[in-house]
Design a protein around this motif. Structure first.
Motif, PDB file in Angstrom:
ATOM      1  N   UNK A   1       0.827  -1.214   0.000  1.00  0.00           N
ATOM      2  CA  UNK A   1       0.000   0.000   0.000  1.00  0.00           C
ATOM      3  C   UNK A   1       0.857   1.258   0.000  1.00  0.00           C
ATOM      4  N   UNK A   2       1.789   1.367   0.932  1.00  0.00           N
ATOM      5  CA  UNK A   2       2.660   2.538   1.013  1.00  0.00           C
ATOM      6  C   UNK A   2       3.769   2.441  -0.044  1.00  0.00           C
ATOM      7  N   UNK A   3       4.065   3.578  -0.675  1.00  0.00           N
ATOM      8  CA  UNK A   3       5.059   3.607  -1.753  1.00  0.00           C
ATOM      9  C   UNK A   3       6.468   3.653  -1.156  1.00  0.00           C
ATOM     10  N   UNK A   4       6.879   2.523  -0.595  1.00  0.00           N
ATOM     11  CA  UNK A   4       8.164   2.434   0.111  1.00  0.00           C
ATOM     12  C   UNK A   4       9.023   1.322  -0.481  1.00  0.00           C
ATOM     13  N   UNK A   5      10.294   1.370  -0.191  1.00  0.00           N
ATOM     14  CA  UNK A   5      11.244   0.335  -0.592  1.00  0.00           C
ATOM     15  C   UNK A   5      12.393   0.345   0.407  1.00  0.00           C
ATOM     16  N   UNK A   6      12.967  -0.840   0.641  1.00  0.00           N
ATOM     17  CA  UNK A   6      14.108  -0.967   1.551  1.00  0.00           C
ATOM     18  C   UNK A   6      15.401  -1.190   0.765  1.00  0.00           C
ATOM     19  N   UNK A   7      16.521  -0.954   1.434  1.00  0.00           N
ATOM     20  CA  UNK A   7      17.808  -1.287   0.847  1.00  0.00           C
ATOM     21  C   UNK A   7      18.063  -2.781   0.960  1.00  0.00           C
ATOM     22  N   UNK A   8      18.940  -3.288   0.087  1.00  0.00           N
ATOM     23  CA  UNK A   8      19.296  -4.707   0.144  1.00  0.00           C
ATOM     24  C   UNK A   8      20.153  -5.020   1.361  1.00  0.00           C
ATOM     25  N   UNK A   9      20.989  -4.077   1.741  1.00  0.00           N
ATOM     26  CA  UNK A   9      21.966  -4.308   2.793  1.00  0.00           C
ATOM     27  C   UNK A   9      21.324  -4.170   4.176  1.00  0.00           C
ATOM     28  N   UNK A  10      21.722  -5.062   5.072  1.00  0.00           N
ATOM     29  CA  UNK A  10      21.238  -4.992   6.454  1.00  0.00           C
ATOM     30  C   UNK A  10      22.427  -4.796   7.386  1.00  0.00           C
ATOM     31  N   UNK A  11      22.153  -4.246   8.585  1.00  0.00           N
ATOM     32  CA  UNK A  11      23.212  -3.946   9.556  1.00  0.00           C
ATOM     33  C   UNK A  11      22.708  -4.308  10.953  1.00  0.00           C
ATOM     34  N   UNK A  12      23.517  -5.084  11.667  1.00  0.00           N
ATOM     35  CA  UNK A  12      23.108  -5.514  13.009  1.00  0.00           C
ATOM     36  C   UNK A  12      24.159  -5.182  14.064  1.00  0.00           C
ATOM     37  N   UNK A  13      25.146  -4.344  13.701  1.00  0.00           N
ATOM     38  CA  UNK A  13      26.149  -3.906  14.673  1.00  0.00           C
ATOM     39  C   UNK A  13      26.940  -2.762  14.061  1.00  0.00           C
ATOM     40  N   UNK A  14      27.710  -2.084  14.908  1.00  0.00           N
ATOM     41  CA  UNK A  14      28.626  -1.056  14.423  1.00  0.00           C
ATOM     42  C   UNK A  14      27.933   0.219  13.967  1.00  0.00           C
ATOM     43  N   UNK A  15      28.591   0.923  13.037  1.00  0.00           N
ATOM     44  CA  UNK A  15      28.094   2.202  12.537  1.00  0.00           C
ATOM     45  C   UNK A  15      28.012   2.150  11.017  1.00  0.00           C
ATOM     46  N   UNK A  16      27.050   2.849  10.434  1.00  0.00           N
ATOM     47  CA  UNK A  16      26.987   2.959   8.980  1.00  0.00           C
ATOM     48  C   UNK A  16      26.344   4.296   8.603  1.00  0.00           C
ATOM     49  N   UNK A  17      26.654   4.719   7.366  1.00  0.00           N
ATOM     50  CA  UNK A  17      26.224   6.042   6.885  1.00  0.00           C
ATOM     51  C   UNK A  17      25.959   5.945   5.385  1.00  0.00           C
ATOM     52  N   UNK A  18      24.887   6.611   4.940  1.00  0.00           N
ATOM     53  CA  UNK A  18      24.630   6.706   3.497  1.00  0.00           C
ATOM     54  C   UNK A  18      24.015   8.070   3.194  1.00  0.00           C
ATOM     55  N   UNK A  19      24.041   8.454   1.925  1.00  0.00           N
ATOM     56  CA  UNK A  19      23.496   9.739   1.479  1.00  0.00           C
ATOM     57  C   UNK A  19      22.512   9.513   0.344  1.00  0.00           C
ATOM     58  N   UNK A  20      21.460  10.343   0.338  1.00  0.00           N
ATOM     59  CA  UNK A  20      20.445  10.254  -0.711  1.00  0.00           C
ATOM     60  C   UNK A  20      20.119  11.665  -1.192  1.00  0.00           C
TER      61      UNK A  20
END
Length: 545
Positions: free
Chosen positions: A405-424
């Motif tokens: 219903x909602x016009x959403x999408x997820x990234x392929x990559x998953x993270x379960x520890x540490x730090x991560x950063x991305x830009x859009x």
């Protein structure tokens, strides 16, 4: 004599008691030869021949056999020469190696040890054990030290058995006395068992060593990362303080220039007044001289004719009110410092924001869109970097991971520890959502975006209405609209932060979050209303300088 000695075998020059070359050889009545000292000590116990066992009722008087003595001396010299020539080819005993017990002077490396003689021999001194029939029966082993320790102290026999009951090495006679009822096995059998245990222990030790080497590498890597972080922090600090120092120096220069400019204006004004006054003084001096000259004249007619013009003071300006007031410098420094403080504060905020953004950008990760989660109305680029809302709903399988219903999408990559950063990139859009979502989020039907439902995101509506989707939502007042959005997550700290990349400014942070599942980048490009449908674009992270 040398020819004769060559016809004799080497064992004919050896005393059967000490097994060495004769020293002061004597001959017994039965015809056997011994070292004088050896046979004398033997006869102190039992007056019989050690070889043939003949008993002498009266102890014979012994004299040195000069012939055999000369032959033995020649043999000893020949053997020494042979030993010297071969010693150059043999290895000298080094620390930790077993030396020859017979060598005098330089000790050569032993090749074998004799368990009967309880001595170790180099190649030269081992020769009798390899050639003499009586010595060939002796048991030779690889060279070892402390040969006495291989003999039973109680029975003077070889320790060739192992008592498992008392966990000790024993000889054959021990098994019929002190260890009669004990569990006794051959040394070799227990050796194989203990060797296997040692090999197992060695494997465990090697494994422990490997783990510790790995731990050392981890620690070294941590130190390297710490050093890299320290170097970056120092570089950022130098950059910040250099910029602040430049601001202070610039403000100081401006303050000095302002004060000097005031002083220059004051000096210029004073110079103008002084010049005018000096000009008037010059004119007055001239008239004074003329008046004085006329007053001394005795020409009545000339004085009377000149009097009207000379009796008038030359025209001058009224200088009563003329003055040069020193400019007021009071407050200049205060105003300069106040201005510096304001500039300093703005500069500090900007530099700290840039340093903070630069810090989180080092945790940049590659993010691509997962088509299996995308709403059927969304259009994803082939490289998985762009998404926009389309005009046609695609016929896609309704798998459990897909938003329906909602016009959403997820990234392929998953993270379960540490730090991560991305830009859009969000430039030119009137609406969008971005952030992170946990794996167990609801994906079917209407969805409310907030941390309780597993979403940590911000959105834009109506071109300038920004909100952090907390519970309740938080309205955001931004100095400038972001064209590129940075998203940073510290899993262990429970932190999600959003940045205006171009302005190097923090927009909002979710703090105190408790993450227990995988987190995925989350995107929504907004609906295609009014043709305003520029895509959301996942950007390559370029660290700010």
């Amino acid at each position: 004599m040398s020819t004769a000695s060559c016809l004799l075998t080497e064992d004919q020059f050896l005393c059967s008691i000490c097994l060495d070359v004769f020293t002061d050889p004597v001959t017994t009545p039965c015809g056997h030869n011994f070292c004088k000292t050896c046979i004398t000590e033997h006869w102190n116990i039992n007056v019989q021949c050690p070889n043939c066992k003949e008993v002498f009722n009266t102890r014979p008087e012994l004299r040195v056999n000069t012939f055999i003595s000369e032959m033995a001396a020649q043999f000893r010299q020949s053997a020494q020469q042979k030993a010297n020539s071969s010693s150059s080819e043999q290895q000298v005993s080094k620390p930790g190696e077993v030396p020859c017990d017979v060598c005098t002077g330089t000790k050569l490396k032993a090749l074998k040890s004799c368990l009967v003689c309880l001595a170790s021999y180099c190649e030269t001194h081992l020769e009798p054990h390899l050639t003499m029939s009586g010595l060939k029966k002796h048991q030779l082993i690889d060279p070892v030290e402390n040969l006495e320790g291989r003999i039973c102290t109680k029975h003077d026999k070889m320790l060739e058995l192992f008592c498992k009951t008392d966990q000790m090495c024993v000889c054959m006679f021990c098994t019929i006395s002190d260890h009669k009822t004990h569990d006794v096995v051959p040394l070799k059998e227990e050796y194989e068992k203990k060797k296997a245990e040692l090999e197992k222990t060695e494997a465990e030790i090697q494994q422990m060593m490997q783990k510790r080497r790995q731990k050392i590498q981890e620690i070294k890597r941590s130190v390297e990362l710490s050093k890299d972080g320290a170097d970056r922090e120092i570089a950022d600090g130098i950059q910040v303080f250099t910029a602040l120092k430049e601001s202070i120096e610039r403000s100081q220069a401006e303050l000095i220039d302002t004060i000097k400019e005031k002083q220059r204006k004051t000096e210029k004004q004073a110079e103008g007044f002084i010049k005018e006054l000096e000009q008037e003084i010059s004119e007055l001096k001239k008239r004074s001289a003329e008046v004085e000259q006329l007053s001394r004249s005795e020409d009545h007619l000339h004085l009377l004719q000149s009097f009207p013009s000379m009796n008038v003071v030359p025209p001058t300006k009224n200088r009563t009110e003329v003055s040069v007031r020193p400019p007021s410098y009071e407050g200049s420094m205060v105003r300069a410092v106040a201005q510096l403080e304001e500039t300093f504060s703005e500069k500090m905020k900007k530099l700290l924001a840039e340093a903070e953004l630069k810090r989180v950008q080092q945790y940049a990760v590659v993010v691509t869109l997962d088509p299996d989660t995308g709403n059927p109305w969304l259009i994803l680029s082939d490289d998985g970097k762009q998404v926009k809302h389309g005009d046609v709903k695609k016929n896609l399988p309704d798998n459990p991971d897909r938003f329906d219903t909602c016009s959403c999408v997820l990234g392929k990559q998953s993270f379960s520890s540490g730090r991560f950063y991305y830009e859009v990139q969000v430039k030119g859009k009137s609406k969008w959502d971005a952030g992170v979502a946990r794996e167990s989020i609801k994906r079917k039907g209407k969805i409310i975006l907030n941390p309780q439902n597993g979403y940590w995101a911000i959105w834009l509506r109506n071109k300038n209405e920004y909100k952090a989707l907390a519970d309740p939502p938080v309205c955001l007042s931004l100095k400038s609209q972001p064209e590129k959005l940075g998203v940073f997550v510290d899993y262990e700290e429970g932190l999600v932060s959003f940045y205006n990349v171009d302005a190097a400014a923090l927009i909002y942070s979710f703090t105190g979050c408790c993450f227990t599942e995988k987190l995925y980048p989350f995107f929504s490009p907004g609906l295609n209303h009014g043709g305003n449908n520029s895509p959301l674009i996942i950007s390559h992270v370029n660290q700010i300088e």
